[in-house]
Motif scaffolding. Structure first.
Motif, PDB file in Angstrom:
ATOM      1  N   HIS A   9       0.959  -1.122   0.106  1.00  0.00           N
ATOM      2  CA  HIS A   9       0.169  -0.168  -0.008  1.00  0.00           C
ATOM      3  C   HIS A   9       0.709   1.268  -0.064  1.00  0.00           C
ATOM      4  O   HIS A   9       1.787   1.345   1.052  1.00  0.00           O
ATOM      5  CB  HIS A   9      -1.038   0.073   1.160  1.00  0.00           C
ATOM      6  N   ILE A  10       0.746   2.001  -1.135  1.00  0.00           N
ATOM      7  CA  ILE A  10       1.373   3.308  -1.180  1.00  0.00           C
ATOM      8  C   ILE A  10       0.650   4.504  -0.813  1.00  0.00           C
ATOM      9  O   ILE A  10      -0.479   4.260  -1.440  1.00  0.00           O
ATOM     10  CB  ILE A  10       2.054   3.542  -2.692  1.00  0.00           C
ATOM     11  N   ASP A  11       0.958   5.267   0.068  1.00  0.00           N
ATOM     12  CA  ASP A  11       0.339   6.559   0.286  1.00  0.00           C
ATOM     13  C   ASP A  11       1.215   7.699   0.394  1.00  0.00           C
ATOM     14  O   ASP A  11       2.105   7.712   1.090  1.00  0.00           O
ATOM     15  CB  ASP A  11      -0.469   6.380   1.800  1.00  0.00           C
ATOM     16  N   MET A  12       0.935   8.814  -0.450  1.00  0.00           N
ATOM     17  CA  MET A  12       1.721   9.987  -0.511  1.00  0.00           C
ATOM     18  C   MET A  12       1.539  10.661   0.866  1.00  0.00           C
ATOM     19  O   MET A  12       0.530  10.724   1.404  1.00  0.00           O
ATOM     20  CB  MET A  12       1.122  10.690  -1.702  1.00  0.00           C
ATOM     21  N   ASP A  13       2.800  11.426   0.992  1.00  0.00           N
ATOM     22  CA  ASP A  13       2.633  12.114   2.254  1.00  0.00           C
ATOM     23  C   ASP A  13       2.321  13.585   2.068  1.00  0.00           C
ATOM     24  O   ASP A  13       2.740  14.244   1.470  1.00  0.00           O
ATOM     25  CB  ASP A  13       4.305  12.361   2.998  1.00  0.00           C
ATOM     26  N   ALA A  14       1.004  13.948   3.121  1.00  0.00           N
ATOM     27  CA  ALA A  14       0.350  15.293   2.890  1.00  0.00           C
ATOM     28  C   ALA A  14       0.411  15.552   1.499  1.00  0.00           C
ATOM     29  O   ALA A  14       0.965  16.724   1.065  1.00  0.00           O
ATOM     30  CB  ALA A  14       1.197  16.057   3.843  1.00  0.00           C
ATOM     31  N   ILE A 104      -6.687   9.676  -5.225  1.00  0.00           N
ATOM     32  CA  ILE A 104      -5.696  10.282  -6.110  1.00  0.00           C
ATOM     33  C   ILE A 104      -4.301  10.243  -5.459  1.00  0.00           C
ATOM     34  O   ILE A 104      -3.425  10.346  -6.174  1.00  0.00           O
ATOM     35  CB  ILE A 104      -6.418  11.787  -5.963  1.00  0.00           C
ATOM     36  N   ASP A 105      -4.334   9.800  -4.436  1.00  0.00           N
ATOM     37  CA  ASP A 105      -2.933   9.769  -3.832  1.00  0.00           C
ATOM     38  C   ASP A 105      -2.594   8.553  -3.045  1.00  0.00           C
ATOM     39  O   ASP A 105      -1.462   8.441  -2.115  1.00  0.00           O
ATOM     40  CB  ASP A 105      -2.593  11.076  -2.704  1.00  0.00           C
ATOM     41  N   GLU A 106      -3.175   7.250  -3.236  1.00  0.00           N
ATOM     42  CA  GLU A 106      -2.952   6.265  -2.571  1.00  0.00           C
ATOM     43  C   GLU A 106      -3.354   4.801  -3.652  1.00  0.00           C
ATOM     44  O   GLU A 106      -4.247   5.177  -4.365  1.00  0.00           O
ATOM     45  CB  GLU A 106      -3.396   6.015  -1.267  1.00  0.00           C
TER      46      GLU A 106
END
Length: 354
Positions: A9-14, A104-106
């Motif tokens: 699982h990839i989650d962009m930081d802020a 959009i970011d994960e």
């Protein structure tokens, strides 16, 4: 022997705030919030510098400014966020076609069999983080494990710019020691209910039988029973199309006064707008969900010819649905959902008034 899955699982930081700091060097290392700074404004995203002061997404701008007087507000640029998101999703596809975006970011990635023929999911996650940094200049956090539930939790462990793996041998011990409010899928209201039942960690939840959990939590009981044992058979679905976006709120005490309910609808609307933006979702149907104090449930819907978007429009439609007929009794939960998805690449039928 059953093959062990490797899920990342990839989650962009802020994400929103980080993009703004990337594009505007004068904002770097400063507390910023993406959102409106008016009395009715809401924080859509906060930089890590702002989070140190207790500023969080979904917080009213008024409270955010009190917590951090030096907070800098920046208007969101959704087209820019979509542009960067596309770059990130393309990087994911360099490693596997089994990519399931959550927003959009994960995204989830199944790298059990991958294009690079790398045996280590942790090594793949490191390579993905490196590529994202090279291409976009942004950092991401990665969680690695044997299923989606665990990978999602793992990505949050060492944020920002984090990497955390839960290998098969550690799954049982990790879940047993995990605080119940850290469980993905357990919200604040459910966590409070579990605390009252003496359930504080995964090991406490694991002691409950399937029958007991089903009696206490209805259709969610089976889910809680399985995840307390590390069981999550959901596949990473690259063709998943989101059919709706919604949010709901359970009151601490039941409400009957329409004015009070409309105040809450405003907060619920703001939360929904943020979710719509993050999910890049546009639809034509709005549904108001009401759950009464006797647990009876009612939904009221309206479908328009155009896209339902923006706080003002959604608020007005939600209030119209509330006023559609009198409440039967006090309510304990309110929810708003947008559905009937529109693909903007397809032409819309236009209507002309006579």
């Amino acid at each position: 022997m059953e093959e062990i899955r490797k899920i990342i699982h990839i989650d962009m930081d802020a994400f929103f705030a980080s993009v703004e700091q990337l594009d505007r060097p004068e904002l770097r290392n400063k507390p910023i919030a993406v959102g409106g700074d008016g009395d009715r404004g809401v924080v859509a995203a906060a930089s890590y510098e702002a989070r140190k002061f207790g500023v969080r997404s979904a917080m009213s701008s008024k409270i955010a400014k009190k917590r951090c007087p030096q907070l800098i507000f920046v208007r969101g640029r959704h087209d820019r966020y979509k542009e960067v998101s596309k770059q990130i999703m393309n990087i994911f596809h360099e490693f596997t076609d089994l990519v399931e975006p959550l927003s959009i970011d994960e995204a989830f990635l199944d790298v059990t069999h991958n294009k690079k023929n790398l045996p280590s999911a942790t090594l793949i996650a490191k390579e993905i983080k490196k590529r994202i940094k090279e291409v976009t200049g942004l950092t991401a956090s990665a969680g690695i494990s044997v299923n989606k539930f665990l990978a999602k939790i793992a990505s949050d462990v060492n944020k920002p710019d984090g990497l955390f793996a839960i290998p098969p041998k550690d799954v049982e011990a990790f879940i047993e020691d995990l605080q119940i409010d850290k469980f993905y899928g357990v919200g604040k209201v459910t966590a409070d209910k579990m605390h009252k039942l003496g359930i504080f960690k995964g090991k406490d939840l694991k002691k409950k039988s399937l029958l007991e959990l089903s009696r206490l939590f209805g259709k969610h009981g089976a889910y809680y029973y399985n995840i307390s044992r590390g069981i999550d058979e959901r596949s990473v679905n690259p063709n998943r199309i989101r059919k709706s976006v919604g949010t709901e709120h359970t009151y601490q005490s039941d409400l009957i006064d329409t004015k009070e309910i409309k105040k809450d609808i405003q907060k619920t609307t703001q939360s929904l707008v943020r979710r719509l933006e993050k999910s890049d979702f546009k639809g034509r149907t709005i549904t108001l969900k009401l759950k009464y104090s006797n647990f009876e449930q009612e939904t009221r819907s309206r479908t328009l010819l155009q896209i339902i978007q923006g706080e003002e429009m959604i608020q007005k439609l939600a209030e119209d649905l509330l006023d559609q007929e009198e409440l039967k009794t006090s309510i304990r939960l309110i929810g708003l959902t947008i559905s009937n998805r529109i693909n903007e690449s397809e032409p819309m039928q236009l209507t002309i008034d006579f």
